[in-house]
Write a protein that holds these residues in place. Structure first.
Motif, PDB file in Angstrom:
ATOM      1  N   LEU A  30      -1.298   1.306  -5.313  1.00 39.28           N
ATOM      2  CA  LEU A  30      -0.533   2.535  -5.531  1.00 39.28           C
ATOM      3  C   LEU A  30       0.888   2.406  -5.004  1.00 39.28           C
ATOM      4  CD1 LEU A  30      -3.288   5.074  -4.439  1.00 39.28           C
ATOM      5  CD2 LEU A  30      -2.646   4.456  -6.786  1.00 39.28           C
ATOM      6  N   MET A  31       1.220   1.238  -4.453  1.00 36.64           N
ATOM      7  CA  MET A  31       2.515   1.015  -3.827  1.00 36.64           C
ATOM      8  C   MET A  31       3.295  -0.035  -4.614  1.00 36.64           C
ATOM      9  SD  MET A  31       3.326  -0.022   0.139  1.00 36.64           S
ATOM     10  CE  MET A  31       2.274   1.293   0.750  1.00 36.64           C
ATOM     11  N   ALA A  32       4.420   0.389  -5.172  1.00 38.57           N
ATOM     12  CA  ALA A  32       5.267  -0.528  -5.923  1.00 38.57           C
ATOM     13  C   ALA A  32       5.914  -1.545  -4.984  1.00 38.57           C
ATOM     14  CB  ALA A  32       6.346   0.250  -6.668  1.00 38.57           C
ATOM     15  N   ASP A  33       6.359  -2.649  -5.547  1.00 38.58           N
ATOM     16  CA  ASP A  33       6.979  -3.703  -4.747  1.00 38.58           C
ATOM     17  C   ASP A  33       8.169  -3.182  -3.951  1.00 38.58           C
ATOM     18  OD1 ASP A  33       5.147  -5.550  -5.678  1.00 38.58           O
ATOM     19  OD2 ASP A  33       6.472  -6.357  -7.227  1.00 38.58           O
ATOM     20  N   GLU A  34       8.861  -2.197  -4.499  1.00 40.37           N
ATOM     21  CA  GLU A  34      10.058  -1.679  -3.825  1.00 40.37           C
ATOM     22  C   GLU A  34       9.728  -1.047  -2.472  1.00 40.37           C
ATOM     23  OE1 GLU A  34      11.457   2.354  -5.562  1.00 40.37           O
ATOM     24  OE2 GLU A  34      10.297   1.404  -7.177  1.00 40.37           O
ATOM     25  N   PHE A  35       8.470  -0.665  -2.262  1.00 37.87           N
ATOM     26  CA  PHE A  35       8.062  -0.088  -0.979  1.00 37.87           C
ATOM     27  C   PHE A  35       7.550  -1.152  -0.002  1.00 37.87           C
ATOM     28  CE2 PHE A  35       7.665   3.618  -3.835  1.00 37.87           C
ATOM     29  CZ  PHE A  35       8.502   4.494  -3.162  1.00 37.87           C
ATOM     30  N   ASP A  36       7.623  -2.421  -0.400  1.00 43.56           N
ATOM     31  CA  ASP A  36       7.289  -3.543   0.477  1.00 43.56           C
ATOM     32  C   ASP A  36       5.865  -3.451   1.030  1.00 43.56           C
ATOM     33  OD1 ASP A  36       7.511  -5.821   2.046  1.00 43.56           O
ATOM     34  OD2 ASP A  36       8.544  -4.796   3.683  1.00 43.56           O
ATOM     35  N   PRO A  37       4.854  -3.543   0.155  1.00 43.60           N
ATOM     36  CA  PRO A  37       3.476  -3.464   0.655  1.00 43.60           C
ATOM     37  C   PRO A  37       3.140  -4.546   1.671  1.00 43.60           C
ATOM     38  CG  PRO A  37       3.522  -4.184  -1.642  1.00 43.60           C
ATOM     39  CD  PRO A  37       4.896  -3.700  -1.305  1.00 43.60           C
ATOM     40  N   LEU A  38       3.678  -5.761   1.489  1.00 42.60           N
ATOM     41  CA  LEU A  38       3.419  -6.817   2.461  1.00 42.60           C
ATOM     42  C   LEU A  38       3.965  -6.436   3.832  1.00 42.60           C
ATOM     43  CD1 LEU A  38       2.549  -9.625   3.369  1.00 42.60           C
ATOM     44  CD2 LEU A  38       4.680 -10.526   2.416  1.00 42.60           C
ATOM     45  N   GLY A  39       5.133  -5.836   3.879  1.00 40.24           N
ATOM     46  CA  GLY A  39       5.692  -5.401   5.150  1.00 40.24           C
ATOM     47  C   GLY A  39       4.810  -4.374   5.844  1.00 40.24           C
ATOM     48  N   LYS A  40       4.162  -3.506   5.062  1.00 35.66           N
ATOM     49  CA  LYS A  40       3.276  -2.489   5.650  1.00 35.66           C
ATOM     50  C   LYS A  40       2.020  -3.152   6.223  1.00 35.66           C
ATOM     51  CE  LYS A  40       6.226   0.508   4.093  1.00 35.66           C
ATOM     52  NZ  LYS A  40       7.249  -0.384   3.533  1.00 35.66           N
ATOM     53  N   VAL A  41       1.479  -4.143   5.500  1.00 39.57           N
ATOM     54  CA  VAL A  41       0.295  -4.850   5.996  1.00 39.57           C
ATOM     55  C   VAL A  41       0.641  -5.617   7.272  1.00 39.57           C
ATOM     56  CG1 VAL A  41      -1.439  -6.603   5.460  1.00 39.57           C
ATOM     57  CG2 VAL A  41      -0.710  -5.004   3.681  1.00 39.57           C
ATOM     58  N   ASN A  42       1.818  -6.222   7.308  1.00 38.63           N
ATOM     59  CA  ASN A  42       2.240  -6.955   8.504  1.00 38.63           C
ATOM     60  C   ASN A  42       2.477  -6.018   9.683  1.00 38.63           C
ATOM     61  OD1 ASN A  42       2.093  -9.539   7.439  1.00 38.63           O
ATOM     62  ND2 ASN A  42       4.211  -9.552   6.731  1.00 38.63           N
ATOM     63  N   THR A  92      -3.455 -12.164  -2.933  1.00 44.96           N
ATOM     64  CA  THR A  92      -3.679 -13.056  -1.795  1.00 44.96           C
ATOM     65  C   THR A  92      -2.483 -13.033  -0.843  1.00 44.96           C
ATOM     66  OG1 THR A  92      -5.078 -14.501  -3.154  1.00 44.96           O
ATOM     67  CG2 THR A  92      -4.175 -15.437  -1.132  1.00 44.96           C
ATOM     68  N   ALA A  93      -1.275 -12.989  -1.408  1.00 42.81           N
ATOM     69  CA  ALA A  93      -0.064 -12.973  -0.583  1.00 42.81           C
ATOM     70  C   ALA A  93       0.041 -11.711   0.262  1.00 42.81           C
ATOM     71  CB  ALA A  93       1.170 -13.118  -1.476  1.00 42.81           C
ATOM     72  N   LEU A  94      -0.595 -10.616  -0.174  1.00 40.73           N
ATOM     73  CA  LEU A  94      -0.514  -9.363   0.576  1.00 40.73           C
ATOM     74  C   LEU A  94      -1.215  -9.438   1.932  1.00 40.73           C
ATOM     75  CD1 LEU A  94      -1.062  -6.689  -2.227  1.00 40.73           C
ATOM     76  CD2 LEU A  94       1.060  -7.209  -1.016  1.00 40.73           C
ATOM     77  N   PHE A  95      -2.061 -10.438   2.134  1.00 39.40           N
ATOM     78  CA  PHE A  95      -2.721 -10.584   3.426  1.00 39.40           C
ATOM     79  C   PHE A  95      -1.747 -11.086   4.495  1.00 39.40           C
ATOM     80  CE2 PHE A  95      -6.435 -10.181   0.823  1.00 39.40           C
ATOM     81  CZ  PHE A  95      -7.370  -9.576   1.653  1.00 39.40           C
ATOM     82  N   GLY A  96      -0.615 -11.635   4.064  1.00 44.12           N
ATOM     83  CA  GLY A  96       0.427 -12.002   5.007  1.00 44.12           C
ATOM     84  C   GLY A  96      -0.054 -12.879   6.148  1.00 44.12           C
ATOM     85  N   LYS A  97       0.035 -12.350   7.375  1.00 45.01           N
ATOM     86  CA  LYS A  97      -0.274 -13.117   8.583  1.00 45.01           C
ATOM     87  C   LYS A  97      -1.772 -13.220   8.877  1.00 45.01           C
ATOM     88  CE  LYS A  97       3.841 -11.070  10.760  1.00 45.01           C
ATOM     89  NZ  LYS A  97       4.291 -10.308  11.956  1.00 45.01           N
ATOM     90  N   GLY A 107     -10.849  -9.009  -0.536  1.00 46.86           N
ATOM     91  CA  GLY A 107     -10.916 -10.052   0.476  1.00 46.86           C
ATOM     92  C   GLY A 107     -10.786  -9.457   1.859  1.00 46.86           C
ATOM     93  N   MET A 108     -10.874 -10.328   2.857  1.00 42.44           N
ATOM     94  CA  MET A 108     -10.775  -9.888   4.235  1.00 42.44           C
ATOM     95  C   MET A 108     -10.013 -10.935   5.038  1.00 42.44           C
ATOM     96  SD  MET A 108     -13.822  -8.656   6.822  1.00 42.44           S
ATOM     97  CE  MET A 108     -14.311  -7.353   5.697  1.00 42.44           C
ATOM     98  N   GLY A 109      -9.275 -10.467   6.039  1.00 43.50           N
ATOM     99  CA  GLY A 109      -8.557 -11.367   6.928  1.00 43.50           C
ATOM    100  C   GLY A 109      -8.774 -10.982   8.372  1.00 43.50           C
TER     101      GLY A 109
END
Length: 269
Positions: free
Chosen positions: A163-175, A225-230, A264-266
């Motif tokens: 529900l989050m477009a790239d412009e809202f930086d979903p990876l940054g939120k996960v990190n 997969t990239a959204l799992f970040g760290k 997936g899970m991290g």
């Protein structure tokens, strides 16, 4: 348009919400006519859409059981939606009654219903918060006293990041969530994908923009997969929803190769 008794004052009943549409797909009763119409429009394009909802719900239950078995005793469910059978607190507390659960959602209907269900549960609560503002969400979570951020946390991002477009930086939120929890914490993610059925994914994207007015981001397997970040990946990695550690044939709501969702899970090591 009459407002149901269970709906909080001020809720916009003319605009569908992802939480209430998901509730409608699962056969729930806490949704409005506009949500049911949007869900039906999606089903007209992709008839097995309710199976995706069931498959996603089954993944949530398996993920919670896995986390409890791994020693996690507190859960932060972000984008939790309308509570239905097999809620996180029901699954976790059936294994260990000491488990604590905090639900967070942007939809006031979801939060109000969760609070009603949890009224007599002193180890579970719900807050109205937005993942796009993780600092505020985490501060609200701390204020409840439900989550001890000095102990491992199971973070659940089930059907929310799409529900989050790239412009809202979903990876940054996960990190940001990763940085807020101690070693030994986990994150579980499920996400709509264009990997298996690109034509059906395209239909649902167009429908979400033109009919439900909800922007959906179907992402590829590498993008998810990239959204799992760290977070350190847990076997079997990012796979189709029914293929993530299935426990029985009852988990097979979608045929392998046909799921419109990946999961997936991290772990924070």
């Amino acid at each position: 348009m009459d407002r149901p008794a269970w709906a909080p004052e001020g809720v916009d009943m003319s605009r569908p919400s992802p939480a209430r549409m998901y509730d409608a797909l699962l056969g729930g009763s806490h949704n409005f006519e506009v949500d049911r119409q949007a869900a039906e429009a999606g089903k007209a394009l992709v008839p097995d859409l309710p199976r995706l909802a069931l498959s996603n719900r089954a993944f949530l239950r398996r993920a919670v059981r896995f986390l409890v078995d791994s020693g996690v005793r507190q859960f932060l469910d972000i984008g939790s939606g309308i509570p239905t059978a097999g809620n996180v607190h029901e699954v976790a507390q059936s294994i260990d009654p000491e488990c604590r659960v905090l639900y967070a959602d942007i939809d006031p209907v979801a939060v109000a219903h969760a609070r009603a269900i949890l009224r007599d549960n002193d180890r579970a609560a719900a807050i109205e918060a937005d993942l796009r503002e993780p600092a505020n969400l985490l501060e609200q979570a701390r204020e409840t006293g439900i989550i001890d951020f000095e102990q491992p946390v199971g973070i659940l991002l089930i059907a929310v990041l799409h529900l989050m477009a790239d412009e809202f930086d979903p990876l940054g939120k996960v990190n940001a969530l990763y940085d807020a929890v101690p070693v030994g914490s986990y994150v579980a993610i499920s996400h709509l994908t264009s990997a298996t059925r690109p034509d059906d994914a395209a239909k649902l994207v167009e429908n979400s923009a033109n009919v439900s007015r909800i922007g959906l981001q179907f992402r590829s397997r590498p993008e998810i997969t990239a959204l799992f970040g760290k977070w350190e990946p847990i076997e079997p990695g990012v796979v189709e929803l029914p293929l993530w550690r299935p426990e029985s044939d009852r988990d097979q709501h979608e045929a392998p190769g046909r799921s419109l969702g990946l999961a997936g899970m991290g772990r924070k090591a």
